[in-house]
Design a protein around this motif. Structure first.
Motif, PDB file in Angstrom:
ATOM      1  N   ARG A 114      23.212  28.592 -22.374  1.00  0.00           N
ATOM      2  CA  ARG A 114      23.423  29.885 -23.035  1.00  0.00           C
ATOM      3  C   ARG A 114      22.674  30.984 -22.293  1.00  0.00           C
ATOM      4  O   ARG A 114      23.220  32.059 -22.028  1.00  0.00           O
ATOM      5  CB  ARG A 114      22.957  29.830 -24.488  1.00  0.00           C
ATOM      6  CG  ARG A 114      23.196  31.135 -25.264  1.00  0.00           C
ATOM      7  CD  ARG A 114      22.617  31.074 -26.677  1.00  0.00           C
ATOM      8  NE  ARG A 114      21.230  30.664 -26.711  1.00  0.00           N
ATOM      9  CZ  ARG A 114      20.176  31.439 -26.395  1.00  0.00           C
ATOM     10  NH1 ARG A 114      20.374  32.669 -25.989  1.00  0.00           N
ATOM     11  NH2 ARG A 114      18.950  30.982 -26.484  1.00  0.00           N
ATOM     12  N   TRP A 137      21.740  30.956 -19.123  1.00  0.00           N
ATOM     13  CA  TRP A 137      22.416  31.144 -17.842  1.00  0.00           C
ATOM     14  C   TRP A 137      23.657  32.011 -18.017  1.00  0.00           C
ATOM     15  O   TRP A 137      23.914  32.924 -17.231  1.00  0.00           O
ATOM     16  CB  TRP A 137      22.785  29.783 -17.242  1.00  0.00           C
ATOM     17  CG  TRP A 137      23.686  29.904 -16.068  1.00  0.00           C
ATOM     18  CD1 TRP A 137      23.343  30.207 -14.778  1.00  0.00           C
ATOM     19  CD2 TRP A 137      25.109  29.761 -16.075  1.00  0.00           C
ATOM     20  NE1 TRP A 137      24.469  30.245 -13.991  1.00  0.00           N
ATOM     21  CE2 TRP A 137      25.568  29.981 -14.763  1.00  0.00           C
ATOM     22  CE3 TRP A 137      26.033  29.465 -17.073  1.00  0.00           C
ATOM     23  CZ2 TRP A 137      26.908  29.909 -14.426  1.00  0.00           C
ATOM     24  CZ3 TRP A 137      27.370  29.392 -16.727  1.00  0.00           C
ATOM     25  CH2 TRP A 137      27.795  29.620 -15.417  1.00  0.00           C
ATOM     26  N   PHE A 138      24.425  31.727 -19.077  1.00  0.00           N
ATOM     27  CA  PHE A 138      25.657  32.467 -19.325  1.00  0.00           C
ATOM     28  C   PHE A 138      25.360  33.933 -19.624  1.00  0.00           C
ATOM     29  O   PHE A 138      26.033  34.834 -19.115  1.00  0.00           O
ATOM     30  CB  PHE A 138      26.431  31.819 -20.482  1.00  0.00           C
ATOM     31  CG  PHE A 138      27.795  32.402 -20.699  1.00  0.00           C
ATOM     32  CD1 PHE A 138      28.778  32.299 -19.736  1.00  0.00           C
ATOM     33  CD2 PHE A 138      28.100  33.042 -21.884  1.00  0.00           C
ATOM     34  CE1 PHE A 138      30.034  32.832 -19.940  1.00  0.00           C
ATOM     35  CE2 PHE A 138      29.347  33.579 -22.098  1.00  0.00           C
ATOM     36  CZ  PHE A 138      30.327  33.482 -21.120  1.00  0.00           C
ATOM     37  N   GLN A 153      24.556  35.647 -16.432  1.00  0.00           N
ATOM     38  CA  GLN A 153      25.778  35.897 -15.675  1.00  0.00           C
ATOM     39  C   GLN A 153      26.533  37.097 -16.226  1.00  0.00           C
ATOM     40  O   GLN A 153      27.026  37.936 -15.467  1.00  0.00           O
ATOM     41  CB  GLN A 153      26.683  34.663 -15.697  1.00  0.00           C
ATOM     42  CG  GLN A 153      26.219  33.536 -14.815  1.00  0.00           C
ATOM     43  CD  GLN A 153      26.132  33.935 -13.352  1.00  0.00           C
ATOM     44  OE1 GLN A 153      25.081  33.865 -12.760  1.00  0.00           O
ATOM     45  NE2 GLN A 153      27.219  34.369 -12.772  1.00  0.00           N
TER      46      GLN A 153
END
Length: 73
Positions: A37, A39-40, A43
């Motif tokens: 989560r 990391w997302f 991004q």
């Protein structure tokens, strides 16, 4: 809903995930879910920053759009 997945990860990473789960009194799945989560979200922020820097100076003016739309009908 949640879906079960299977992944092959390096042993060193698995050890770190287990240690973190034990330290937090949590599950390995919860640790992985949180990491993914984060990391997302990172991004998404990077993508939004890249998109905000785009220049759209190659688009037609309003008058040009009117002419383009008029000629297509």
């Amino acid at each position: 809903t949640k879906t079960r997945i299977s992944a092959l990860l390096p042993t060193t990473l698995i050890i770190e995930i287990r240690n973190e789960a034990e330290e937090r009194h949590s599950t390995q799945s919860a640790i992985l879910e949180e990491a993914l989560r984060l990391w997302f979200e990172k991004q998404l922020k990077e993508d939004a920053k890249a998109l905000s820097g785009l220049k759209f100076d190659d688009l037609p003016s309003e008058d040009e759009w009117v002419r383009i739309q008029s000629s297509s009908f």
